[in-house]
Design an enzyme around this catalytic site. Structure first.
Site, short mmCIF file in Angstrom:
data_model
loop_
_atom_site.label_atom_id
_atom_site.label_comp_id
_atom_site.label_asym_id
_atom_site.label_seq_id
_atom_site.Cartn_x
_atom_site.Cartn_y
_atom_site.Cartn_z
N GLU A 178 -2.37 7.28 -5.37
CA GLU A 178 -2.41 6.74 -6.87
C GLU A 178 -3.73 7.00 -7.61
O GLU A 178 -3.93 6.77 -8.70
CB GLU A 178 -1.77 5.35 -6.76
CG GLU A 178 -3.16 4.45 -5.96
CD GLU A 178 -2.73 3.14 -5.46
OE1 GLU A 178 -1.53 3.04 -5.00
OE2 GLU A 178 -3.45 2.34 -5.74
N HIS B 6 -1.13 -0.46 -10.20
CA HIS B 6 -1.79 -1.42 -9.27
C HIS B 6 -2.20 -2.63 -10.05
O HIS B 6 -3.25 -2.89 -9.89
CB HIS B 6 -3.00 -0.55 -8.67
CG HIS B 6 -3.16 -1.17 -7.11
ND1 HIS B 6 -3.62 -0.52 -6.15
CD2 HIS B 6 -3.32 -2.33 -6.87
CE1 HIS B 6 -3.72 -1.25 -5.07
NE2 HIS B 6 -3.65 -2.30 -5.36
N ARG C 18 0.88 -1.19 0.05
CA ARG C 18 0.07 -0.06 0.02
C ARG C 18 0.91 1.31 0.02
O ARG C 18 1.94 1.48 0.69
CB ARG C 18 -0.96 0.07 1.23
CG ARG C 18 -2.22 -0.83 1.23
CD ARG C 18 -3.04 -0.40 0.20
NE ARG C 18 -4.19 -1.07 -0.02
CZ ARG C 18 -4.13 -2.47 -0.97
NH1 ARG C 18 -3.37 -2.67 -1.80
NH2 ARG C 18 -5.42 -2.97 -1.02
P1 NAD Z 1 -1.66 -11.41 4.83
O1 NAD Z 1 -2.78 -10.78 5.83
O2 NAD Z 1 -1.61 -12.60 4.42
O3 NAD Z 1 0.01 -10.98 5.31
C1 NAD Z 1 0.13 -9.74 5.90
C2 NAD Z 1 1.29 -10.10 6.72
O4 NAD Z 1 1.82 -8.83 7.32
C3 NAD Z 1 0.87 -10.84 8.12
O5 NAD Z 1 1.80 -12.04 8.09
C4 NAD Z 1 0.94 -9.95 9.42
O6 NAD Z 1 1.27 -10.58 10.33
C5 NAD Z 1 1.86 -8.94 8.91
N1 NAD Z 1 2.12 -7.78 9.52
C6 NAD Z 1 0.74 -6.86 9.83
N2 NAD Z 1 1.20 -5.82 10.43
C7 NAD Z 1 2.78 -5.79 10.47
C8 NAD Z 1 3.44 -4.93 10.89
N3 NAD Z 1 3.26 -3.85 11.77
N4 NAD Z 1 4.95 -5.45 10.90
C9 NAD Z 1 5.32 -6.60 10.12
N5 NAD Z 1 4.45 -7.42 9.69
C10 NAD Z 1 3.18 -7.25 9.71
O7 NAD Z 1 -1.87 -10.40 3.44
P2 NAD Z 1 -1.48 -10.78 1.96
O8 NAD Z 1 -2.53 -11.43 1.33
O9 NAD Z 1 -0.09 -11.28 2.11
O10 NAD Z 1 -1.50 -9.39 1.50
C11 NAD Z 1 -0.30 -8.48 1.93
C12 NAD Z 1 -0.80 -6.90 1.43
O11 NAD Z 1 -0.52 -6.82 -0.11
C13 NAD Z 1 -2.45 -6.54 1.53
O12 NAD Z 1 -2.60 -6.00 2.96
C14 NAD Z 1 -2.51 -5.46 0.45
O13 NAD Z 1 -2.24 -4.38 1.15
C15 NAD Z 1 -1.35 -5.87 -0.62
N6 NAD Z 1 -1.98 -6.47 -1.70
C16 NAD Z 1 -1.79 -5.54 -2.94
C17 NAD Z 1 -2.06 -6.17 -4.21
C18 NAD Z 1 -1.72 -5.45 -5.51
O14 NAD Z 1 -2.21 -5.62 -6.75
N7 NAD Z 1 -0.81 -4.49 -5.42
C19 NAD Z 1 -3.01 -7.15 -4.26
C20 NAD Z 1 -3.20 -7.68 -3.14
C21 NAD Z 1 -2.87 -7.36 -1.88
#
Ligand code: NAD
Length: 332
Positions: A265, A297, A236
């Protein structure tokens, strides 16, 4: 009987596929956003599904859905911040999302970003396309991934897929997460946040956006990073302080960046511009840098992801209608 709002041709292919494979179901579609002016289209359906960036903040939407007997909004996205949960609770409307439509899509895009930056394809493409310059300049000499350290902040679904891929290529993979999963230790070494920042040759972010980690990568972190390191952000935008990123690139505190997301964005994604001067100021600075690449994105945007968004949201729609627990309920 489901009405899917925000329909696009590439999603429609998989809606048609679903209808063919499930003759008892009837998925219908509209290009419209779900809002007060369009909610009446939902009359007569059992469930609605949305994939939109605009908030559904009008109480009338929830109230009317409930009056039509609809008690479920099936989001076809991971994010659920568009929902007003006060109204969803008030009108007993269940919200589900699709958090796992394809972690590999974002992970593979991260791998692409890393290799693009590492092998200096940005400057190579600039030389070639803008200057017809095919000289193998010394500045184009690059590194090989197997002797690099990849640092992952947030080792969840996507971060884990990223770790597995880079480990398979022989890279040293280190990661930081609030919760450590022992199963991941086969391909990643957990460490603290500061160590990841300092030791990564490729630093990649995969946490959600939480208020306490806004600007997680700012001037201090850029100063601590290797000046040969690359930053990848496909999580993000606000996790990175854009102003500090621009300064770090200008001062050569880091070597480059790949940004699938960036603060502001909404002002550029899905838009086409005719000159650099029309871009928001931060983009004007960054777009000129050959060692910076933007993607709109689109890290998630694969056929598998789009298909799974339909499949997972409609699976939960059916489960709820059949009195079963949804796989992906969302609570605020
Ligand atoms: P997820 O929930 O499986 O994993 C997120 C991880 O981050 C978890 O293991 C959590 O413990 C960790 N986390 C949370 N807060 C933290 C902190 N302060 N410090 C360290 N670690 C922390 O989510 P995911 O499916 O792996 O997705 C991750 C992120 O990717 C989503 O939240 C979304 O913002 C982003 N995303 C982007 C796209 C894109 O097209 N660019 C698509 C999907 C998701």
């Amino acid at each position: 009987k489901a009405l899917l709002y925000n329909m696009t041709p590439e999603q429609k292919v998989y809606v048609d596929e679903w209808n063919k494979e499930h003759p008892d179901d009837d998925l219908e579609t509209t290009n419209d956003e779900l809002e007060a002016g369009t909610v009446e289209q939902a009359k007569g359906f059992d469930v609605v599904s949305v994939l939109q960036i605009f908030d559904i903040n009008d109480e009338e939407v929830y109230q009317k859905l409930a009056s039509y007997g609809i008690n479920h909004i099936a989001l076809r996205s991971v994010g659920f911040n568009i929902i007003n949960f006060d109204y969803a609770h008030k009108y007993h409307i269940l919200i589900t999302n699709t958090p796992a439509y394809s972690p590999r899509a974002v992970a593979e895009n991260t791998l692409t970003s890393a290799m693009y930056l590492l092998r200096k394809w940005g400057p190579i493409l600039k030389n070639e396309k803008e200057d017809l310059n095919f000289i193998r300049e010394a500045s184009l000499m690059s590194d090989e991934i197997y002797n690099q350290t990849v640092g992952i902040i947030g080792v969840g679904r996507i971060g884990t897929a990223v770790a597995e891929m880079f480990h398979a290529l022989g890279a040293r993979v280190i990661g930081y997460d609030l919760i450590e999963n022992p199963a991941n230790e086969a391909f990643l070494k957990y460490t603290d946040f500061d160590t990841v920042i300092k030791e990564a040759d490729i630093l990649t972010l995969h946490t959600p956006l939480e208020p306490e980690i806004e600007n997680m990568i700012s001037a201090k972190q850029f100063k601590e990073m290797k000046n040969t390191a690359y930053l990848i952000n496909a999580a993000r935008g606000p996790l990175v302080n854009t102003h500090d990123l621009i300064a770090a690139l200008q001062n050569q505190e880091i070597a480059g960046a790949s940004l699938d997301v960036m603060t502001g964005e909404e002002e550029i994604v899905m838009k086409k511009f005719t000159s650099i001067s029309e871009l928001p100021e931060d983009y004007r600075e960054l777009v000129k840098m050959p060692n910076v690449v933007f993607t709109p994105h689109s890290a998630y945007y694969t056929k598998t992801s789009v298909k799974n968004m339909i499949k997972q949201s409609m699976t939960d729609a059916k489960r709820v209608l059949n009195g079963q627990k949804p796989v992906y309920p969302v609570e605020d």
